[in-house]
Enzyme design. Structure first.
Site, PDB file in Angstrom:
ATOM      1  N   LYS A   1      -9.098  -8.164  -2.777  1.00 53.07           N
ATOM      2  CA  LYS A   1      -8.000  -7.218  -3.058  1.00 53.07           C
ATOM      3  C   LYS A   1      -7.208  -7.808  -4.207  1.00 53.07           C
ATOM      4  CE  LYS A   1      -6.165  -3.351  -1.542  1.00 53.07           C
ATOM      5  NZ  LYS A   1      -6.808  -2.187  -0.928  1.00 53.07           N
TER       6      LYS A   1
ATOM      7  N   ASP B   1      -6.036   1.663  -5.412  1.00 55.94           N
ATOM      8  CA  ASP B   1      -5.250   1.622  -4.168  1.00 55.94           C
ATOM      9  C   ASP B   1      -3.911   2.240  -4.543  1.00 55.94           C
ATOM     10  OD1 ASP B   1      -5.188   0.422  -1.291  1.00 55.94           O
ATOM     11  OD2 ASP B   1      -3.316  -0.306  -2.121  1.00 55.94           O
TER      12      ASP B   1
HETATM   13  P1  NDP Z   1      -1.264   6.510  -3.578  1.00 58.13           P
HETATM   14  O1  NDP Z   1      -0.545   5.644  -4.535  1.00 58.13           O
HETATM   15  O2  NDP Z   1      -2.158   7.570  -4.093  1.00 58.13           O
HETATM   16  O3  NDP Z   1      -0.226   7.186  -2.557  1.00 58.13           O
HETATM   17  C1  NDP Z   1       0.603   6.423  -1.770  1.00 58.13           C
HETATM   18  C2  NDP Z   1       1.556   7.352  -1.039  1.00 58.13           C
HETATM   19  O4  NDP Z   1       2.314   6.611  -0.092  1.00 58.13           O
HETATM   20  C3  NDP Z   1       2.568   8.015  -1.949  1.00 58.13           C
HETATM   21  O5  NDP Z   1       2.928   9.248  -1.394  1.00 58.13           O
HETATM   22  C4  NDP Z   1       3.737   7.024  -1.899  1.00 58.13           C
HETATM   23  O6  NDP Z   1       4.987   7.573  -2.227  1.00 58.13           O
HETATM   24  C5  NDP Z   1       3.709   6.620  -0.461  1.00 58.13           C
HETATM   25  N1  NDP Z   1       4.262   5.267  -0.328  1.00 58.13           N
HETATM   26  C6  NDP Z   1       3.820   4.137  -0.935  1.00 58.13           C
HETATM   27  N2  NDP Z   1       4.592   3.089  -0.602  1.00 58.13           N
HETATM   28  C7  NDP Z   1       5.522   3.586   0.227  1.00 58.13           C
HETATM   29  C8  NDP Z   1       6.611   3.011   0.903  1.00 58.13           C
HETATM   30  N3  NDP Z   1       6.888   1.695   0.787  1.00 58.13           N
HETATM   31  N4  NDP Z   1       7.365   3.813   1.691  1.00 58.13           N
HETATM   32  C9  NDP Z   1       7.085   5.134   1.810  1.00 58.13           C
HETATM   33  N5  NDP Z   1       6.072   5.740   1.173  1.00 58.13           N
HETATM   34  C10 NDP Z   1       5.314   4.978   0.407  1.00 58.13           C
HETATM   35  O7  NDP Z   1      -2.088   5.501  -2.617  1.00 58.13           O
HETATM   36  P2  NDP Z   1      -3.313   5.813  -1.668  1.00 58.13           P
HETATM   37  O8  NDP Z   1      -3.203   7.174  -1.102  1.00 58.13           O
HETATM   38  O9  NDP Z   1      -4.541   5.413  -2.374  1.00 58.13           O
HETATM   39  O10 NDP Z   1      -3.091   4.722  -0.515  1.00 58.13           O
HETATM   40  C11 NDP Z   1      -2.336   5.008   0.669  1.00 58.13           C
HETATM   41  C12 NDP Z   1      -2.715   4.006   1.755  1.00 58.13           C
HETATM   42  O11 NDP Z   1      -4.131   4.095   2.028  1.00 58.13           O
HETATM   43  C13 NDP Z   1      -2.469   2.532   1.405  1.00 58.13           C
HETATM   44  O12 NDP Z   1      -2.162   1.826   2.575  1.00 58.13           O
HETATM   45  C14 NDP Z   1      -3.841   2.076   0.901  1.00 58.13           C
HETATM   46  O13 NDP Z   1      -4.011   0.674   1.009  1.00 58.13           O
HETATM   47  C15 NDP Z   1      -4.736   2.814   1.878  1.00 58.13           C
HETATM   48  N6  NDP Z   1      -6.118   2.987   1.450  1.00 58.13           N
HETATM   49  C16 NDP Z   1      -6.435   3.604   0.268  1.00 58.13           C
HETATM   50  C17 NDP Z   1      -7.754   3.776  -0.092  1.00 58.13           C
HETATM   51  C18 NDP Z   1      -8.146   4.542  -1.301  1.00 58.13           C
HETATM   52  O14 NDP Z   1      -9.346   4.804  -1.452  1.00 58.13           O
HETATM   53  N7  NDP Z   1      -7.226   4.953  -2.174  1.00 58.13           N
HETATM   54  C19 NDP Z   1      -8.842   3.235   0.731  1.00 58.13           C
HETATM   55  C20 NDP Z   1      -8.402   2.688   1.994  1.00 58.13           C
HETATM   56  C21 NDP Z   1      -7.091   2.548   2.304  1.00 58.13           C
HETATM   57  P3  NDP Z   1       5.632   7.292  -3.681  1.00 58.13           P
HETATM   58  O15 NDP Z   1       4.839   8.114  -4.619  1.00 58.13           O
HETATM   59  O16 NDP Z   1       7.058   7.697  -3.548  1.00 58.13           O
HETATM   60  O17 NDP Z   1       5.495   5.813  -3.916  1.00 58.13           O
END
Ligand code: NDP
Length: 448
Positions: free
Chosen positions: A122, A162
């Site tokens: 990571k 991510d």
């Molecule tokens: P994105 O950046 O596309 O989206 C993240 C979302 O979560 C946004 O809506 C963001 O809001 C919100 N968010 C992030 N940090 C916070 C916080 N501290 N408090 C509240 N809301 C928050 O990321 P992903 O959708 O790719 O990832 C989401 C989760 O899934 C993570 O845990 C990631 O590790 C996990 N994941 C992702 C994979 C992938 O293929 N993308 C694979 C496996 C797991 P804002 O825009 O306001 O920051």
């Protein structure tokens, strides 16, 4: 001999997210260690918790006004027992060594569960892409890759996206890698379709998560059709989780970002989801705007001092898809009180350990992220296979493989949990099944 938790707390003080992730696995695999003395004799846990390599570096970049900024870049190469290091890059101001070590540690077991030849890693940076221009993001990505390129490669370490790293960032990172190395290879996954990406990769984590949920329900003679679902986040994972829930006949009531959440009693349909995709992926706006576009929806700003009201709505299934530790013990109690029967983690480690205990003890079905969100890395593995063969599989083929992988992960979790005396416990099952595969490979390869 000191206990493994004491060892890492002394050696890596303050890395609380990493300690949390290790603790969960260590607790789950105790029965495995008891029945396999060779694991303890060979100090397998001690080896697992020590990354094979940690790379930290300076990332200088210049904003549009000509002012220099310095961020910190990381890559954790955690474990390569079953394949090249594989895992995403996260760009978010909250990124620390502890966060990335927890994610890399989880990734090792998740990747093993996919049954593909993928080690775990990571990386990322404390850079915040929010509010930056495309040119600023490009300059940051180029500077980040100007260091990272010497540590990665298609057979060594293959990063992906991510939080904060989507198609735009992967494009800039790939462009710089290609320029520095003068080679066009599958060094990153999540690439755009017309230059080496795989069909279904953007959808894979969300779709896979819903397939996993459907599999859990099916094994109990039920389905997602007609079920009310709470989803948090509004990024990549949340968007495609919603898309697949709608396709399987469920109703999605909520979405969020770090500023707040929306509740739409009428349900988020395909048209509203298209609005969210444009809002988040093209205009890079806030979820609050959903309530302006669809006035029946209610927007509530985030308040860090209170339990998250998103988890207080009556529903049957919850999909936390935003970030780590977003469901605390109060939230877990609210989920139980609201009638939720199943929590399926789209995000990595979104539920605090005490919250998981509460949910599991209350009889809810609980799917941990390392099993439920493994679809993303699984299709990344399929993207690597297609890149190696210099061809692209049709959409139906990739989606069928994804569905089959999620079905197999579900079965492996249940089998491992039953074998070690925890029937129906997906947390124990995921940890045990992933652990055994990785540590057996480590033992085969000697003390390295
Ligand atoms: P994105 O950046 O596309 O989206 C993240 C979302 O979560 C946004 O809506 C963001 O809001 C919100 N968010 C992030 N940090 C916070 C916080 N501290 N408090 C509240 N809301 C928050 O990321 P992903 O959708 O790719 O990832 C989401 C989760 O899934 C993570 O845990 C990631 O590790 C996990 N994941 C992702 C994979 C992938 O293929 N993308 C694979 C496996 C797991 P804002 O825009 O306001 O920051």
């Amino acid at each position: 001999m000191p206990d493994i938790m004491e060892t890492i707390e002394a050696r890596d003080p303050g890395e609380k997210e990493f300690h949390q992730a290790v603790h969960e696995v260590v607790e789950s695999v105790k029965p495995v260690l008891d029945s396999h003395p060779e694991y303890r004799y060979n100090k397998i846990l001690e080896r697992l918790v020590e990354p094979e390599r940690v790379i930290m570096f300076r990332v200088p970049w210049m904003d549009d006004r000509g002012e220099p900024h310095i961020n910190r870049g990381f890559r954790i190469e955690m474990n390569s027992a079953i394949g090249p290091y594989k895992g995403g890059l996260r760009f978010h101001p909250s990124v620390t060594l502890s966060i990335l070590k927890f994610l890399a540690f989880e990734q090792v077991f998740k990747n093993a569960l996919t049954s593909l030849p993928l080690g775990g890693g990571k990386g990322g940076s404390d850079f915040d892409p929010k509010g930056k221009s495309d040119n600023e993001v490009m300059r940051f990505c180029q500077s980040f890759m100007a260091e990272l390129y010497r540590h990665i490669g298609p057979d060594t370490d293959v990063p992906a996206g991510d939080i904060g790293v989507g198609a735009r960032e992967i494009g800039y990172l790939f462009g710089m890698y290609k320029r520095l190395r003068n080679e066009f290879t599958g060094v990153l996954t999540g690439k755009s379709l017309n230059w080496g990406g795989s069909l279904i990769r953007p959808e894979a984590t969300g779709y896979g998560c819903v397939y996993f949920a459907a599999e859990m329900l099916q094994s109990r003679g039920q389905s997602l059709a007609g079920r009310r679902c709470l989803v948090s986040g509004s990024g990549n994972v949340a968007q495609f989780t919603v898309e697949k829930i709608i396709a399987l006949g469920g109703t999605v009531l909520t979405l969020s970002d770090s500023s707040g959440y929306i509740f739409d009693e009428e349900g988020i349909d395909e048209e509203k989801l298209t609005f969210v995709k444009t809002l988040k992926n093209v205009r890079r706006g806030r979820i609050e705007e959903y309530a302006d576009a669809y006035p029946q929806a209610v927007y509530t700003p985030a308040n860090p001092d209170t339990a998250n009201p998103l988890w207080q709505h009556k529903a049957e299934v919850a999909f936390p898809c935003a970030t780590q530790n977003e469901i605390d013990t109060d939230d877990a109690r609210h989920l139980i009180a609201g009638g939720v029967q199943m929590v399926v983690e789209g995000a990595n480690m979104p539920t605090v350990p005490e919250g998981i205990t509460l949910l599991v003890e209350s009889g809810l079905l609980f799917a941990p992220g390392k099993a439920a969100n493994a679809g993303g890395v699984a299709v990344s593995g399929l993207e690597m296979a297609q890149n190696s063969m210099r061809l692209r599989w049709p959409m139906a083929e990739v989606e069928d493989r994804l569905r089959m992988i999620m079905k197999n992960i579900h079965a492996s979790c249940l089998d491992a949990a039953a074998q070690y005396g925890k029937p129906g416990n997906y947390v124990a099952g995921a940890n045990i099944a992933g652990f055994i595969k990785v540590v057996d490979a480590m033992l085969d390869q000697g003390l390295v």
